[in-house]
Scaffold this motif. Structure first.
Motif, PDB file in Angstrom:
ATOM      1  N   ILE A  55       0.872  -1.184   0.000  1.00 35.46           N
ATOM      2  CA  ILE A  55       0.000   0.000   0.000  1.00 35.46           C
ATOM      3  C   ILE A  55       0.901   1.224   0.000  1.00 35.46           C
ATOM      4  CG2 ILE A  55      -1.775   1.274   1.225  1.00 35.46           C
ATOM      5  CD1 ILE A  55      -2.687  -1.379   2.435  1.00 35.46           C
ATOM      6  N   ASN A  56       0.895   1.942  -1.100  1.00 39.29           N
ATOM      7  CA  ASN A  56       1.728   3.130  -1.182  1.00 39.29           C
ATOM      8  C   ASN A  56       1.132   4.122  -2.154  1.00 39.29           C
ATOM      9  OD1 ASN A  56       3.045   2.861  -3.989  1.00 39.29           O
ATOM     10  ND2 ASN A  56       3.546   0.889  -3.072  1.00 39.29           N
ATOM     11  N   ASP A  57       1.660   5.290  -2.107  1.00 41.30           N
ATOM     12  CA  ASP A  57       1.223   6.370  -2.985  1.00 41.30           C
ATOM     13  C   ASP A  57       2.470   6.924  -3.669  1.00 41.30           C
ATOM     14  OD1 ASP A  57      -1.414   8.335  -3.200  1.00 41.30           O
ATOM     15  OD2 ASP A  57       0.486   9.380  -3.533  1.00 41.30           O
ATOM     16  N   MET A  58       2.383   7.148  -4.965  1.00 41.48           N
ATOM     17  CA  MET A  58       3.494   7.776  -5.681  1.00 41.48           C
ATOM     18  C   MET A  58       2.970   8.976  -6.450  1.00 41.48           C
ATOM     19  SD  MET A  58       5.727   4.498  -7.014  1.00 41.48           S
ATOM     20  CE  MET A  58       7.110   5.508  -7.533  1.00 41.48           C
ATOM     21  N   GLY A  59       3.777   9.994  -6.526  1.00 41.25           N
ATOM     22  CA  GLY A  59       3.296  11.184  -7.185  1.00 41.25           C
ATOM     23  C   GLY A  59       4.398  12.123  -7.600  1.00 41.25           C
TER      24      GLY A  59
END
Length: 115
Positions: A31-35
């Motif tokens: 579970i991760n967020d990249m941006g």
């Protein structure tokens, strides 16, 4: 530790396109967020777009409709397709990886929009 590496910046004329790439490696959590963020000498680092695993892309109003973020989760990669570029898009673009334990940044890739 998570390492983040961006690529794909360059010089482009107004109205042109560029595609930025970012790859994360190391202790990647499911579970991760990249941006993407950007910064100029005159501004603080500002959020551009981001996307979590299996999530919906999110965009700042200044780029919505012109930029498209996408992910390849198998490669722990995120991309930013930038179309109809404007002078104001000139900045150092940073990729960010974030999970429940940490936040990691790349070194940045320069995007210059100039005629």
């Amino acid at each position: 530790q998570v390492q983040v590496v961006e690529s794909g910046g360059g010089l482009v004329q107004p109205g042109g396109s560029l595609r930025l790439s970012c790859a994360a490696s190391g202790m990647i959590r499911n579970i991760n967020d990249m941006g993407w963020y950007r910064q100029t000498p005159e501004t603080q680092r500002e959020w551009v777009a981001s996307m979590s695993v299996g999530g919906t892309p999110r965009y700042d109003d200044s780029v919505r409709g012109r930029f498209t973020i996408s992910r390849d989760n198998a490669k722990n990669a995120v991309y930013l397709q930038m179309d109809n570029l404007k002078f104001d898009d000139t900045a150092l673009y940073y990729c960010q990886y974030m999970d429940s334990e940490l936040r990691s940044w790349g070194q940045g890739t320069q995007v210059t929009v100039s005629s």
